[in-house]
Design a protein around this motif. Structure first.
Motif, PDB file in Angstrom:
ATOM      1  N   ARG A  28       0.856  -1.186   0.000  1.00  0.00           N
ATOM      2  CA  ARG A  28       0.000   0.000   0.000  1.00  0.00           C
ATOM      3  C   ARG A  28       0.890   1.234   0.000  1.00  0.00           C
ATOM      4  N   ASP A  81      -8.286  11.406   2.954  1.00  0.00           N
ATOM      5  CA  ASP A  81      -8.213  10.439   4.048  1.00  0.00           C
ATOM      6  C   ASP A  81      -9.530   9.679   4.211  1.00  0.00           C
ATOM      7  N   TYR A  94     -12.308   5.506   1.132  1.00  0.00           N
ATOM      8  CA  TYR A  94     -11.910   4.110   1.286  1.00  0.00           C
ATOM      9  C   TYR A  94     -12.024   3.418  -0.059  1.00  0.00           C
ATOM     10  N   MET A  95     -10.923   2.804  -0.494  1.00  0.00           N
ATOM     11  CA  MET A  95     -10.884   2.143  -1.797  1.00  0.00           C
ATOM     12  C   MET A  95     -10.544   0.665  -1.662  1.00  0.00           C
ATOM     13  N   GLU A 129      -6.474  -1.885  -0.717  1.00  0.00           N
ATOM     14  CA  GLU A 129      -5.309  -1.183  -1.261  1.00  0.00           C
ATOM     15  C   GLU A 129      -5.351   0.323  -1.028  1.00  0.00           C
ATOM     16  N   THR A 130      -6.275   0.788  -0.187  1.00  0.00           N
ATOM     17  CA  THR A 130      -6.356   2.217   0.118  1.00  0.00           C
ATOM     18  C   THR A 130      -5.013   2.704   0.634  1.00  0.00           C
TER      19      THR A 130
END
Length: 69
Positions: free
Chosen positions: A19, A51, A54-55, A58-59
């Motif tokens: 990450r 911040d 959220y992805m 892998e954020t």
């Protein structure tokens, strides 16, 4: 590895799970310089849009290297 568009200069490394790790203070400075934001605007934008995004697993990770807040 997912990356934050427009913040290549703020990338400081990656963790053991691949990450991306970013310098949050540097990102705020980029927002101030590039987007002509005040510090308050840049900090609010960072917390809500960067911040707070959220992805998945892998954020990217955002760290404050000189934490004095």
């Amino acid at each position: 590895m997912l990356t934050a568009d427009g913040f290549d200069s703020c990338l400081i490394g990656k963790d053991t799970k691949d990450r991306a790790i970013y310098d949050a203070d540097a990102m705020i400075d980029v927002l101030i310089a590039r987007d002509d934001m005040s510090r308050d605007e840049a900090e609010e934008y960072f917390w809500f849009n960067i911040d707070g995004a959220y992805m998945g697993d892998e954020t990217p990770i955002y760290v404050f290297l000189n934490y004095d807040r």
